[in-house]
Design an enzyme around this catalytic site. Structure first.
Site, PDB file in Angstrom:
ATOM      1  CG  ASP A  59     -33.659  22.538  34.973  1.00 20.95           C
ATOM      2  OD1 ASP A  59     -34.110  23.658  35.267  1.00 20.95           O
ATOM      3  OD2 ASP A  59     -34.378  21.588  34.602  1.00 20.95           O
ATOM      4  CD  GLU A  82     -34.737  25.541  38.861  1.00 19.24           C
ATOM      5  OE1 GLU A  82     -35.842  26.106  38.815  1.00 19.24           O
ATOM      6  OE2 GLU A  82     -34.426  24.598  38.116  1.00 19.24           O
TER       7      GLU A  82
END
Length: 614
Positions: free
Chosen positions: A267, A302
């Protein structure tokens, strides 16, 4: 304690040579640490201090679910930073997990390579009414029917309460108890593999949640030298950072080794600040490759930086990660379909940007961004399209809208089908967000279940401020309310009804074509040609692999159009139209191209394959 009986892993683990339980914790801020086993195994043992701030101990295995705390030198009882299970929540005792007791049955199953991933992102709590791993297992046949080849779980690390997106996890090694704990997660991965579906886990290495975060009591896991949207940044390059890096890298290897995951999605890597000569992510990928030798172990990032270094190989100064999400593709497609131009959407809206996303990957490759008020991005034109993950919806792009509204809440079916086709026929790796495959209209809203009233109010305030640049209308859903969570659950049974059925069948057809046609899988460099028809607001994409060729033409025009210029010659057979059932000329097999023209209705996409050359 003999050297052979020394714990090699952080946390509580069964020692191979003795069968005892070994405990290892990094606590440089403490002069002494004691291990306290709770009843019925009540026992307290002072831990041996090692170099560089580590403490260790071992005790005979009492059997059962042995629970324990660490007692630090001020007398406070704290959970293990590397706890494998928190059966009583984030503030409760840690518990020993006997990983060797689980019987894996996934050996010998042929799992897809990353370039064959058609990923389905889901939130365990909202994917079924029960919100558990066991309930998710019962929906695996549904995912197989759809044609999914990989399932991505939003984070499952232990978070406060029973409702959370997962990005407020505070025990990175512990599996959320209300979902079914570590054994439930293993059963889910095992069943996915038995059905030939890869398993991806979303992990968070840029911050920890605010409630139940006890790492501060142990050592310099955080640094005030850098700040992130979540406060002090994790310490990846300051004093003590070698042990902090070890903690998170060991966590990554843990998911591959003990839970058989095939890939990790990391993330928001833009929140990982590291000025070291070797970036944390490069070290993580390198260590994963060295540790997991018997099968692929992919690492996907990401990021909102559009920085190609994440996926460039180390020889070119990159981190060597296997893939990266491409938000630019989403933004380009979203703005063409919705006309939105607020917030970060102000940087998008042109047909050329959509064409560039298909042709090169990132749209912003060191161009000026009005939203950021600076130059932004680097080029991925020399990276294989198979390294970029694309989507028309995901948890962020839906859930971080004020009302959590999906595309199906405002777009007609023809635009939903066009969005699906653009993603699933792209040369990149497609990702679907749970429910989009049948036009789910239930929102996916932001939800938490914190116990601190002050923290709850801070979350509410933060959400209001986050949406200020978008000027969205409506009342902000209360993140703390259980009703907000319940509204976000999906119901795939409606796929049998009306327009939902049409959309679902269209997704199935697209996925089958992508999997079955040689030219429609994820592409390597030099296998895609994109042509813009600016006046007609249309894009033509030709794709090939070996002798196989496919072509799709997509209209973003509100009026019917005719494309005549720049179309390839040869004999082409139509495979699919995104506007089915509106006349015989839309049936697959009809040869309306390419004798010089293609006719498209508003927001229609047509797909063809080459059957012969002129």
């Amino acid at each position: 304690m003999s050297q052979s009986n020394t714990p090699r892993e952080l946390g509580a683990n069964i020692l191979e040579d003795s069968g005892d339980i070994g405990f290892l914790v990094w606590a440089p801020n403490r002069k002494k640490v004691s291990l306290e086993l709770l009843p019925p195994n009540a026992k307290k043992v002072e831990m041996e201090r090692l170099g560089r701030g580590y403490f260790r101990a071992s005790v005979p295995d009492p059997g059962g679910e042995a629970e324990y705390f660490y007692v630090i030198d001020d007398g406070a009882r704290r959970p293990d930073p590397a706890s494998r299970h928190q059966p009583r929540g984030v503030h409760g005792p840690s518990a020993v997990v006997r990983h060797g007791a689980f019987r894996w049955e996934d050996g010998g199953y042929e799992l897809p390579r990353m370039e064959d991933y058609i990923t389905y992102e889901l939130h365990v709590g909202a994917f079924t009414s029960e919100g558990t791993f066991e309930a998710a297992i019962l929906r695996i046949p549904y995912l197989k029917e759809l044609g999914i080849t990989a399932v991505e779980l939003m984070p499952v690390a232990q978070f406060p309460g029973s409702r959370n997106w997962g990005y407020d996890g505070v025990h990175p090694f512990a599996v959320q108890d209300t979902y079914g704990g570590p054994q439930g997660l293993k059963r889910l991965v095992n069943e996915l593999h038995r059905n030939g579906i890869a398993a991806i886990l979303d992990v968070v290495y840029n911050h920890l949640g605010p409630e139940g975060n006890y790492l501060w009591d142990y050592g310099p896991y955080f640094t005030s030298r850098y700040h992130s949207p979540w406060g002090d940044a994790i310490n990846f390059d300051g004093p003590g950072s070698s042990e902090v890096r070890r903690f998170f890298i060991e966590n990554a290897c843990y998911w591959f080794d003990r839970f058989h995951f095939d890939a990790l999605r990391i993330d928001a890597i833009h929140g990982i600040i590291d000025m070291s000569a070797k970036h944390f992510l490069a070290e993580l990928k390198e260590t994963v490759q060295e540790t997991i030798k018997d099968r692929p172990a992919y690492v996907i990032a990401e990021s909102d930086l559009n920085d190609v270094r994440a996926i460039n190989p180390p020889a070119r100064g990159g981190y060597g990660l296997d893939g990266q999400w491409n938000d630019d593709f989403h933004h380009a497609l979203h703005t063409l379909l919705t006309g939105e131009d607020l917030g970060y959407y102000m940087d998008f809206g042109s047909l050329g940007q959509m064409a560039k996303a298909l042709r090169e990957g990132f749209v912003y490759t060191w161009e000026y961004s009005k939203y950021r008020e600076r130059m932004h991005g680097s080029s991925t034109a020399e990276r294989p399209p198979s390294q970029l993950v694309v989507f028309s919806q995901n948890h962020d792009q839906v859930g971080n809208r004020m009302l959590g509204d999906r595309l199906a809440a405002s777009l007609p079916p023809e635009k939903l089908r066009l969005a699906a086709a653009m993603v699933l026929l792209s040369p990149n790796l497609p990702l679907l967000f749970m429910g989009e495959e049948y036009g789910e209209k239930a929102p996916f809203q932001y939800f938490v279940s914190h116990t601190d009233p002050g923290l709850v109010e801070a979350v509410r305030k933060g959400r209001r401020e986050e949406f200020s640049k978008f000027l969205w209308q409506g009342e902000l859903p209360d993140p703390q309310s259980e009703e907000t969570f319940n509204r976000s659950k999906i119901d795939p049974e409606i796929r049998h009804e009306g327009s939902h059925k049409e959309i679902f069948e269209f997704y199935k057809a697209l996925i089958a074509l992508r999997k079955g046609h040689p030219a429609l899988g994820a592409a390597e460099c030099g296998q895609t040609e994109v042509t813009e028809h600016t006046a007609q607001r249309a894009i033509v994409v030709r794709r090939w692999k070996g002798e196989a060729q496919a072509l799709f033409a997509a209209s973003f025009n509100e009026e019917p159009i005719m494309l005549r210029d720049g179309l390839p010659g040869g004999k082409w057979r139509r495979l699919l139209s995104s506007l089915p059932g509106k006349g015989a000329d839309r049936k697959a097999g009809v040869s309306d191209i390419i004798d010089g023209e293609i006719r498209l209705d508003p927001f229609e996409l047509r797909l063809y394959e080459l059957t012969g050359n002129e």
